[in-house]
Write an enzyme that holds these catalytic residues in place. Structure first.
Site, PDB file in Angstrom:
ATOM      1  N   LYS A  42     -12.290  -3.718  24.589  1.00 39.84           N
ATOM      2  CA  LYS A  42     -11.104  -4.563  23.718  1.00 39.84           C
ATOM      3  C   LYS A  42     -11.236  -4.641  22.440  1.00 39.84           C
ATOM      4  O   LYS A  42     -10.024  -4.651  21.889  1.00 39.84           O
ATOM      5  CB  LYS A  42     -11.541  -6.175  24.049  1.00 39.84           C
ATOM      6  CG  LYS A  42     -11.304  -6.453  25.760  1.00 39.84           C
ATOM      7  CD  LYS A  42      -9.814  -6.540  25.954  1.00 39.84           C
ATOM      8  CE  LYS A  42      -9.578  -7.207  27.319  1.00 39.84           C
ATOM      9  NZ  LYS A  42      -8.298  -6.944  28.123  1.00 39.84           N
ATOM     10  N   GLU A  94      -5.531 -15.036  23.119  1.00 40.20           N
ATOM     11  CA  GLU A  94      -5.977 -15.654  24.572  1.00 40.20           C
ATOM     12  C   GLU A  94      -7.055 -14.869  25.137  1.00 40.20           C
ATOM     13  O   GLU A  94      -7.488 -13.820  24.659  1.00 40.20           O
ATOM     14  CB  GLU A  94      -4.727 -15.683  25.530  1.00 40.20           C
ATOM     15  CG  GLU A  94      -4.631 -14.140  26.213  1.00 40.20           C
ATOM     16  CD  GLU A  94      -4.347 -12.963  25.358  1.00 40.20           C
ATOM     17  OE1 GLU A  94      -4.115 -13.131  24.157  1.00 40.20           O
ATOM     18  OE2 GLU A  94      -4.785 -11.883  25.760  1.00 40.20           O
ATOM     19  N   SER A  99     -15.305  -0.558  31.849  1.00 40.12           N
ATOM     20  CA  SER A  99     -14.458  -1.126  30.599  1.00 40.12           C
ATOM     21  C   SER A  99     -15.529  -1.974  29.903  1.00 40.12           C
ATOM     22  O   SER A  99     -15.389  -2.270  28.841  1.00 40.12           O
ATOM     23  CB  SER A  99     -13.524  -1.830  31.044  1.00 40.12           C
ATOM     24  OG  SER A  99     -13.677  -2.715  32.211  1.00 40.12           O
TER      25      SER A  99
END
Lengths: 267, 434
Positions: B124, B146, B412
């Site tokens: 991210k 969010e 991830s």
């Protein structure tokens, strides 16, 4: 009479004062009471928007969100809005508009949605999350049925785009009176007057302002700048308060909405 | 042989360029002529994407698009972003040959693209650094985000702290409970975590609430959207920023094996790590599989398999696949991993599904939990529950493809945030029935 004509006649026929357009969430708190509420609103308003409750109302503040969720929990379905409009049409010839997020329309299909809306007696559609660039054949399908597709403008809209929106809207141009979601505000934005003057300059259609207009003082102030004033959350809040107190919501609502209308007569 | 040589040359070329987004923008611009659908004007991917938002956001989204395209062509911006990615995030992340895992599976060789080793513990941060740098460049003093699993919230809070921006993160109440560790991390980083109590109280409603905030605050606030969802330009911009994953993986696989992998596998919630891995391989013949949350079954509310079980609809500003009922009301979803618990998916994935270029499959909660155990036991790596979905499907594929084949899995994120969920799942499993 088609929807565009009915809206035009409404703005012309009220003798120079601004129009009062009320909003109610269809199916809130349930189908029967929402029909009585809508009838009461039509007694005092010049036109009515009925909203289709949606699971993800991103343009709505807490009050209308809550009314939507409660209507959905009470079993309301988008097609019920056509029944509601049909009932209202039986004893009113004031403009009736369907306000909805786009996905329920997308799901049903442009053609079927417009046909059902027109057959129920609706005059127009307001879809705040659907800019004209993404409309596809919606305007054609609505046009075939005589439905007005009302477009929106915002304080953030630059001049060239405002001209485009004003040129393409049908019935009137819906001007957001705040940057933000629906809901009551203590005061109007200082940016509102310059925005509405700008909208007026570009629009040959009537302009109506809504979002954050909630009491007679604000109503009167906006009425000086626009051809129509749209009130939603304040009405829904009055209904919620009455329900909370265990009262019939119609009397409280009627007194609020007649005060709002009177505020527009005083100038 | 011919193909290998060509690929090696391509690899050598790629080694010379920084993993910046400018080349990606140029590449995509070039693609508009030859492969319509990858990024058409107006942000459409074939029939998907677009900008379905209230009028108040139209002009700000246009401004954002312009600012982004300008930044992506500015060498100073690219240099700053690349510098942070290298020295702060720790890129390039390794492409790790998981020998013991591969042996245990008895089939293809599995490579793990170690995004779990990025600063903050997931991919991210690739996106949030780019967007926060852009926000600062645009003169915005506040960012909002969010978050579902909390990884994007932590990554946004981190980039905001680094760049001196005020940060508010919207998080569903349900997710705040199951990802309490990440809530605390965000607060440590100086962000305010705002609980979202409406609707399903998960990621979908956190996006709604962030959009509501943004409609009112857009003058001074940037919405740092965490996935390849939302109105244009977000799906393209986030894709470009995450493409560093696939660009590195392509180069690294060539270096290690002299050829391209046979298959790529990544999990898909909104779809940012998967599109980041896949996109730089779209012009090759490499097979690609996106893994969605199969949850506890195929019934309504039991899963997050938007592409597998959904239909076309409009949510959060874009047309894409959507889990919705007959009336177009958005349905609740379920996944053991908060990051995949979302009824929508990025519009480019919808396009890649319909074009047949990428396969989309689903993996259940139980299979994902088994994959966590498998990776811990064989490799000493605790994957995030989201990433475990990809590992689980790769395990199936490895057996199917057999020895000699090579699979790249996007790992991830790391699983530290999930230890409470893992522990209660284990307790449930060990409890005797009745």
């Amino acid at each position: 009479m088609d929807g565009i004509t009915r809206l035009e006649k409404m703005f012309e026929g009220i003798g120079g004062r601004p129009a009062l357009i009320g909003f109610h969430t269809a199916g809130f708190p349930d189908r029967d009471v929402s029909l009585r509420i809508c009838r009461a609103l039509l007694d005092h308003c010049d036109a009515l928007e009925v909203g289709i409750p949606f699971s993800d109302p991103v343009l709505d503040g807490p009050v209308i969100q809550e009314s939507s969720f409660r209507a959905l929990r009470a079993g309301f379905r988008p097609r019920h809005v056509f029944g509601l409009v049909g009932e209202l049409r039986k004893d009113s010839d004031k403009p009736l508009l369907i306000m909805t997020y786009y996905n329920p329309v997308h799901r049903m299909g442009h053609g079927p949605f417009c046909r059902a809306a027109a057959e129920a007696g609706a005059d127009g559609l307001l879809i705040p999350d659907l800019p004209p660039e993404e409309m596809g054949d919606l305007r054609e399908r609505a046009g075939e049925r005589g439905l007005a597709v009302v477009l929106f403008a915002s304080m953030t809209t630059p001049d060239d785009r405002l001209r485009m929106l004003a040129g393409q809207t049908q019935g009137f141009l819906y001007c957001f009176a705040v940057k933000g979601t629906t809901g009551m505000r203590e005061s109007l934005s200082r940016e509102l007057a310059p925005f509405l003057e700008r909208a007026r300059r570009f629009s040959s259609a009537p302009i109506a302002a809504g979002l954050g207009v909630s009491n007679p003082e604000q109503c009167r102030e906006v009425g000086r700048l626009a051809d129509g004033v749209i009130v939603g959350s304040a009405l829904v809040k009055a209904i919620m308060d009455a329900l909370e107190a265990g009262e019939d919501p119609v009397p409280a609502l009627s007194s609020l909405v007649s005060a709002l209308r009177d505020s527009l007569h005083q100038d | 042989m011919e193909r290998e040589r060509v690929e090696n040359r391509a690899g050598a070329q790629e080694r010379q360029v920084p993993h910046g987004i400018n080349e990606e923008v140029e590449r995509v611009k070039g693609m508009q002529d030859t492969s319509p659908g990858y990024a058409q004007p107006g942000g459409h991917f074939g029939a998907f994407g677009g900008r379905f938002v209230p009028e108040t956001l139209i002009a700000p989204l246009e401004e954002l698009e312009e600012a982004y395209l300008e930044a992506a062509r500015d060498p100073a911006f690219i240099e700053e972003l690349d510098g942070y990615l290298r020295d702060y995030v720790g890129r390039p992340t390794p492409l790790y040959r998981a020998e013991r895992l591969s042996r245990e599976l008895g089939g293809a060789t599995v490579f793990l693209k170690r995004e779990d080793l990025c600063h903050t513990g997931s991919h991210k941060i690739n996106n949030t650094l780019g967007q926060c740098l852009l926000a600062r460049r645009m003169g915005k003093r506040r960012v909002i985000a969010e978050t579902g699993a909390g990884q994007h919230g932590v990554a946004t809070a981190t980039a905001a702290a680094l760049l001196g921006l005020q940060c508010d993160v919207y998080m569903g109440e349900v997710d705040m409970e199951r990802q309490a560790l990440n809530v605390f991390r965000m607060e440590l980083l100086g962000a305010r975590v705002i609980p979202v109590r409406c609707g399903s109280r998960t990621l979908k409603d956190a996006v709604n609430e962030a959009l509501r905030d943004w409609v009112a605050s857009v003058d001074h606030t940037h919405y740092c959207l965490g996935s390849v969802v939302g109105p244009h330009p977000f799906p393209t911009m986030v894709r470009d920023l995450q493409s560093v994953i696939g660009k590195e993986a392509r180069r690294q696989h060539l270096e290690k094996t002299g050829r391209l992998p046979d298959c790529l596998v990544a999990c898909v919630g909104g779809g940012s790590n998967s599109i980041g891995l896949f996109h730089p391989f779209l012009d090759t013949g490499v097979r690609m599989v996106g893994v969605e949350a199969g949850g506890v079954g195929d019934g309504p509310g039991q899963h997050g398999s938007t592409l597998g079980l959904g239909s076309v609809g409009v949510l959060h500003g874009a047309r894409s696949y959507l889990l919705q009922d007959d009336d177009g009301q958005v349905m609740e979803t379920h996944s053991i991993s908060a990051g995949l618990d979302y009824p929508g998916v990025g519009p480019e994935h919808a396009f890649l599904k319909d074009s047949g270029r990428v396969e989309y499959v689903r993996v259940s909660d139980a299979e994902a939990l088994e994959a966590v155990d498998l990776l811990c036991r064989t490799e000493g790596i605790l994957p995030a529950l989201e990433s475990a979905h990809a590992v689980a499907y790769a395990a199936r594929l490895a057996r199917e493809l057999g020895p000699g084949a090579s699979i790249v899995v996007c790992l991830s994120g790391r699983g530290d945030k999930d230890v409470n969920t893992l522990s209660s799942a284990r307790t449930r499993k060990n409890k005797p029935a009745g």
